[in-house]
Design a protein around this motif. Sequence first.
Motif, PDB file in Angstrom:
ATOM      1  N   ALA A  37       0.829  -1.207   0.000  1.00 43.80           N
ATOM      2  CA  ALA A  37       0.000   0.000   0.000  1.00 43.80           C
ATOM      3  C   ALA A  37       0.864   1.258   0.000  1.00 43.80           C
ATOM      4  CB  ALA A  37      -0.921   0.002   1.212  1.00 43.80           C
ATOM      5  N   GLY A  40       2.544   1.473  -3.405  1.00 43.99           N
ATOM      6  CA  GLY A  40       1.523   1.756  -4.406  1.00 43.99           C
ATOM      7  C   GLY A  40       0.992   3.163  -4.318  1.00 43.99           C
ATOM      8  N   PHE A  41       0.897   3.692  -3.111  1.00 41.20           N
ATOM      9  CA  PHE A  41       0.452   5.076  -2.940  1.00 41.20           C
ATOM     10  C   PHE A  41       1.453   6.038  -3.574  1.00 41.20           C
ATOM     11  CE2 PHE A  41       0.427   9.097  -0.633  1.00 41.20           C
ATOM     12  CZ  PHE A  41      -0.906   9.466  -0.740  1.00 41.20           C
ATOM     13  N   GLY A  44       1.263   5.631  -7.303  1.00 39.54           N
ATOM     14  CA  GLY A  44      -0.014   6.007  -7.906  1.00 39.54           C
ATOM     15  C   GLY A  44      -0.460   7.428  -7.700  1.00 39.54           C
ATOM     16  N   TYR A 233      -7.356   3.903  -3.842  1.00 39.65           N
ATOM     17  CA  TYR A 233      -6.931   2.747  -4.626  1.00 39.65           C
ATOM     18  C   TYR A 233      -7.953   2.372  -5.689  1.00 39.65           C
ATOM     19  CZ  TYR A 233      -3.184   2.315  -1.277  1.00 39.65           C
ATOM     20  OH  TYR A 233      -2.079   2.577  -0.501  1.00 39.65           O
ATOM     21  N   LEU A 236      -7.066   4.666  -8.431  1.00 37.17           N
ATOM     22  CA  LEU A 236      -5.820   4.223  -9.061  1.00 37.17           C
ATOM     23  C   LEU A 236      -6.096   3.056 -10.005  1.00 37.17           C
ATOM     24  CD1 LEU A 236      -2.791   4.278  -9.438  1.00 37.17           C
ATOM     25  CD2 LEU A 236      -2.551   2.940  -7.323  1.00 37.17           C
ATOM     26  N   LEU A 256       0.690  -4.318  -6.659  1.00 36.87           N
ATOM     27  CA  LEU A 256      -0.645  -3.742  -6.468  1.00 36.87           C
ATOM     28  C   LEU A 256      -1.735  -4.763  -6.796  1.00 36.87           C
ATOM     29  CD1 LEU A 256      -0.065  -0.152  -7.865  1.00 36.87           C
ATOM     30  CD2 LEU A 256      -0.927  -0.701  -5.572  1.00 36.87           C
ATOM     31  N   VAL A 261      -5.582  -4.179  -6.670  1.00 31.23           N
ATOM     32  CA  VAL A 261      -5.564  -2.951  -7.474  1.00 31.23           C
ATOM     33  C   VAL A 261      -5.091  -3.324  -8.870  1.00 31.23           C
ATOM     34  CG1 VAL A 261      -4.617  -0.630  -7.731  1.00 31.23           C
ATOM     35  CG2 VAL A 261      -5.107  -1.536  -5.441  1.00 31.23           C
ATOM     36  N   PHE A 267     -12.163  -1.890  -7.027  1.00 29.89           N
ATOM     37  CA  PHE A 267     -11.394  -2.204  -5.825  1.00 29.89           C
ATOM     38  C   PHE A 267     -12.225  -1.899  -4.581  1.00 29.89           C
ATOM     39  CE2 PHE A 267      -8.800  -0.765  -2.287  1.00 29.89           C
ATOM     40  CZ  PHE A 267      -7.979  -1.863  -2.113  1.00 29.89           C
ATOM     41  N   LEU A 280      -3.640  -1.355   5.169  1.00 28.81           N
ATOM     42  CA  LEU A 280      -3.738  -0.548   3.955  1.00 28.81           C
ATOM     43  C   LEU A 280      -3.738   0.939   4.304  1.00 28.81           C
ATOM     44  CD1 LEU A 280      -4.088  -1.422   0.914  1.00 28.81           C
ATOM     45  CD2 LEU A 280      -6.424  -0.587   1.144  1.00 28.81           C
ATOM     46  N   MET A 284      -0.873   3.784   3.392  1.00 27.87           N
ATOM     47  CA  MET A 284      -1.121   5.090   2.756  1.00 27.87           C
ATOM     48  C   MET A 284      -0.498   6.205   3.572  1.00 27.87           C
ATOM     49  SD  MET A 284      -4.997   5.086   1.302  1.00 27.87           S
ATOM     50  CE  MET A 284      -4.727   6.703   0.600  1.00 27.87           C
TER      51      MET A 284
END
Length: 473
Positions: A37, A40-41, A44, A233, A236, A256, A261, A267, A280, A284
């Motif tokens: 997460a 990915g944050f 993204g 997400y 994203l 992801l 994701v 999602f 998660l 973030m």
Amino acid sequence: MKTTRNLNLLSAALAAGLALTTVRATELPPAETKAIAEEGFIYGLPIVMNYAVMYEFAVDKKSSQFKAPFNEINNLHHVATYKDTAVVTPNSDTPYSTIWLDLRAEPMVLSVPAVPKERYYSVQLIDGNTYNYGYIGSRATGNDPGDYLVVGPGWKGEKPPGIKKVFTSMTPFSLTVYRTQLFNPADMPNVEKVQAGYKVQPLSAFLRQPAPPAAPKVDFLPATSAGIKENFYGYLAFALQFVPPSAEDKEVRAKLARIGVEPGKTFGFKNLSPEQKGALVEGMKAGDEKVDKFLASGTKNINGWGVGSFFGDRAFYSGNWLLRAGAAKAGIYGNDAAEAMYPFTRTTATGEPLDGSKHNYTLTFPAGQLPPVNAFWSVTMYDGKSQLLIKNPINRYLINSPMLPTMKKNADDSLTLYIQKDSPGADKESNWLPAPNDTIYLAMRLYWPKTEPPSVLPPGEGTWKPPGIVVAK
């Protein structure tokens, strides 16, 4: 150019609980969920911010920020004011023209007119990754007229006759940002004449050939601030379908997918355990904090100003997602260093936070040491919290080099700017940059910086250094 309501998808998203819909999720330990997460944050954030701007500018006709449908140019016949809230740290130097290109059906031809040599202009091409993949304008191609082709991913073809250059976007939707220099308020009719010469048309129309079939209609996900804050997400996943994978992001996209994701798929949290949901949100938060920490240290501190380069093309970022996220949060759609440099500060030269409710400040350029540029420079005032322009009694949001003839210099030929919430007095008002009654964020813009000494280039290592801000005596 630099997003608000949608930039603030950050902090609120962390505490919003992310009440989402349904998803297939792979069972992962919470620690691994958090790590994905977080990564990915960071990866993204620019993609989601860009999607949100695209939705407001080109899709949602009811939005207060709507500009024009895809493949239509929108010319603003004014510079940004405190009422412009879609983009953070907005540029109030140059009236903007924008086009959101839809390159799915066929390439588009951008045509520019002859622009007077003394007037700076630039056309910046930005893809859905927020990569600057090309430039037209005073620095890049000169001020002569010309026709340029912009093609989407996978286009195969030869450069048509009459086209000066072909630019390739990695994504099917792409933003084009035009900046046209405004010398003073009375100059706006001249800017409008230049803007009237900016044209866009499909390649088929340029070649006078039949148009290909239209691209399929997209059911865009409404990009409201509240929706993004609750469903980062989810946005994203939706936006990734318009960002083809690359060698650089293959690994992070695979990660992801492990938390559900995936491009174009819905999602949600329904199938995640409470521990995973918490992980998660924590991921973030950690990602957001990492971006903030990078912004605090990712540039060189010169007299209190952060000086560095956050913006560039695919090769510039080379998979450095933290650098790209920092760029988006500092001010999405910024220029390459060769086109413009953006020293910024929230502090005095000695590191004390700038606060217009507590102090008056001055910024003095010594004689002969104004910012070294081929085009022009400015210093713009923003609210320290929102990074938006502030309402003020003289409707002045910046001081720039075209204003120099109306400003007063000191006896030693130095130039002092008065940075404060109240007028410094009639004798100094020409040099007054109104400040908020609160925290302050200041940004310089140095357009087409000179490369020979003294120069602000290379970023953070140049021979010219911005002077520090001091508390007024």
